[in-house]
Design a protein around this motif. Structure first.
Motif, short mmCIF file in Angstrom:
data_model
loop_
_atom_site.label_atom_id
_atom_site.label_comp_id
_atom_site.label_asym_id
_atom_site.label_seq_id
_atom_site.Cartn_x
_atom_site.Cartn_y
_atom_site.Cartn_z
N LEU A 284 -1.90 -13.02 -2.42
CA LEU A 284 -1.51 -13.18 -1.02
C LEU A 284 -1.82 -14.57 -0.49
CD1 LEU A 284 -0.44 -11.98 1.61
CD2 LEU A 284 -2.74 -11.11 2.07
N ALA A 285 -3.03 -15.04 -0.71
CA ALA A 285 -3.42 -16.36 -0.17
C ALA A 285 -2.54 -17.46 -0.72
CB ALA A 285 -4.89 -16.63 -0.48
N VAL A 309 -7.64 -6.53 -5.65
CA VAL A 309 -7.85 -5.49 -4.64
C VAL A 309 -6.75 -5.62 -3.60
CG1 VAL A 309 -9.39 -4.60 -2.86
CG2 VAL A 309 -10.34 -5.53 -4.98
N ARG A 310 -6.12 -4.50 -3.27
CA ARG A 310 -5.00 -4.57 -2.34
C ARG A 310 -5.46 -5.10 -0.99
NH1 ARG A 310 -0.96 0.47 -1.44
NH2 ARG A 310 -1.03 0.23 -3.71
N PRO A 311 -4.83 -6.16 -0.48
CA PRO A 311 -5.23 -6.72 0.82
C PRO A 311 -4.95 -5.74 1.96
CG PRO A 311 -3.90 -8.27 -0.44
CD PRO A 311 -3.77 -6.95 -1.13
N ALA A 312 -5.82 -5.76 2.96
CA ALA A 312 -5.60 -4.93 4.14
C ALA A 312 -4.43 -5.48 4.94
CB ALA A 312 -6.87 -4.93 5.00
N GLN A 313 -3.64 -4.55 5.50
CA GLN A 313 -2.47 -4.93 6.31
C GLN A 313 -1.61 -5.97 5.58
OE1 GLN A 313 -4.56 -6.09 9.97
NE2 GLN A 313 -3.82 -4.18 10.91
N LYS A 340 -2.19 2.04 -9.62
CA LYS A 340 -2.46 1.56 -8.27
C LYS A 340 -1.19 1.36 -7.45
CE LYS A 340 -6.85 -0.68 -9.38
NZ LYS A 340 -7.67 -1.91 -9.26
N ALA A 341 -0.06 1.42 -8.07
CA ALA A 341 1.18 1.18 -7.34
C ALA A 341 1.47 2.31 -6.37
CB ALA A 341 2.36 1.04 -8.32
#
Length: 391
Positions: A284-285, A309-313, A340-341
């Motif tokens: 994400l970053a 780890v899945r990012p929040a929002q 995890k998908a």
């Protein structure tokens, strides 16, 4: 004479929930302008005009407007039905429409009834152009009409081509005749994409290329990528991208010139896409900060996040930079991604209707469908498809 080979308009289709009527209107604007600018004589539409057998009223009106504008621009239209169309509904009023220059070939009975156009050369030589239409042929529904026992795509298409060859042979006895065949089918060697509905469920629907040997030009429909298969056998592809698997496609058509001597120059035609498609993958970053992805800020985006780890929002954060992200999935680094998908991500990766059904079964009970269950699902899907083909 100039022919513009198009197919797979899929009027009424949405793109991952985003309506596409405005984009389809824009395509028709481009097509009509091209017809006028290049003095196109005939527009060919090789099936899948609509996306559904029962199109909405505004979708029907869009096709009505398109046909009026194309003929007003000076071109005739030859149109066949595809596996998404209702051949009966699309073929309504065909005899009346023919008087206005719109020729529909949606019935088995019309396979050997070509649309005829005179060809004249600068030196006074003459010939005829015979344009034949092979609509999508559902094997179990047309096998008896075509006199074949094996209900397969190859058998019914072979029988259709045989009727065309016999008619063409008779016509050549009285003078030179050149042929163009429209066919909505999956020809061997074609490159597929995710947005085509398989013409057969649970079996191969491909027909061999040599079935079309000897015709001046074969205008194929069904596959959404514009491509040349062999000689004068080509797919025009869809005018718009209907899945992210088509993000690298160059959407367009083929302009085919035909004279008394036969098929001449074939030119690539490109349509301007209303929006670019971006397929992005990474943490994400990195996606939010990298200047490499600046171009995608105005595109429709499919984003796969690889954070451990899945990012929040996650969707809200992605849309800060890429506001038109319409598909978001997760594939954490160091795992196979399956455990995890999310269910929506898993289903978005399904290649066909069977994959969607099996993915749902796996999701609700925690184990995949076995062979007998897959066969039961195939039978149910086949029954639904046949019912739709009869509409």
């Amino acid at each position: 004479m100039k022919l513009l080979h198009t197919s797979d308009w899929h009027l009424g289709r949405s793109f991952h929930g985003v309506g596409m009527l405005d984009a389809q209107r824009d395509f028709i604007e481009q097509l009509v302008a091209f017809v006028r600018e290049r003095s196109v004589d005939v527009v060919l539409i090789a099936g899948d005009v609509y996306d559904r057998a029962l199109p909405a009223l505004d979708v029907v009106k869009l096709l009505d407007d398109a046909l009026v504008r194309i003929t007003d621009a000076g071109a005739k239209v030859v149109l066949t039905s595809g596996n998404h169309d209702s051949a009966i509904r699309l073929g309504f009023a065909s005899r009346l429409l023919e008087r206005g220059g719109v020729h529909l070939r949606t019935r088995v009975e019309d396979l050997d009834s070509p649309v005829l156009f005179p060809l004249e050369g600068e030196a006074g030589e003459t010939a005829m152009l015979a344009v034949y239409g092979i609509p999508y042929l559902e094997p179990r529904l047309v096998a008896d009409k075509l006199g074949v026992e094996a209900a397969s795509h190859f058998e019914v298409t072979q029988a259709a081509v045989r009727l065309i060859r016999e008619d063409l042979s008779r016509r050549k006895e009285t003078g030179p005749v050149h042929s163009v065949v429209l066919a909505h089918t999956f020809a061997s060697g074609g490159i597929t994409s995710d947005s085509e509905r398989d013409v057969s469920i649970g079996g191969l629907g491909a027909v061999p290329l040599d079935l079309f040997d000897g015709f001046g030009y074969t205008a194929l429909g069904h596959l959404h990528g514009r491509q040349e298969l062999a000689g004068h056998v080509r797919y025009s592809g869809s005018p718009l991208a209907y899945s992210f698997s088509e993000s690298k496609h160059r959407k367009g058509a083929w302009l085919v010139e035909v004279g008394p001597g036969g098929v001449g120059n074939i030119e690539e035609v490109l349509w301007q896409a209303p929006r670019e498609l971006a397929v992005l993958r990474g943490k994400l970053a990195e996606l939010l900060e990298s200047t490499e992805h600046a171009w995608a800020e105005s595109a429709y985006c499919q984003v796969t996040l690889t954070d451990p780890v899945r990012p929040a929002q996650a969707m809200e954060q992605v849309r800060v930079r890429f506001p038109d992200t319409i598909v978001l999935s997760f594939d954490p680094e160091g795992t196979d991604g399956k455990s995890k998908a999310s269910y929506s991500a898993r289903i978005s990766e399904a290649e066909d209707d069977l994959g969607v059904c099996c993915g749902f079964l796996d999701h609700v009970r925690g184990r995949p469908a076995d062979e007998s269950e897959q066969q039961a699902l195939l039978t149910a899907l086949e029954a639904v498809r046949l019912e739709g083909a009869e509409l």
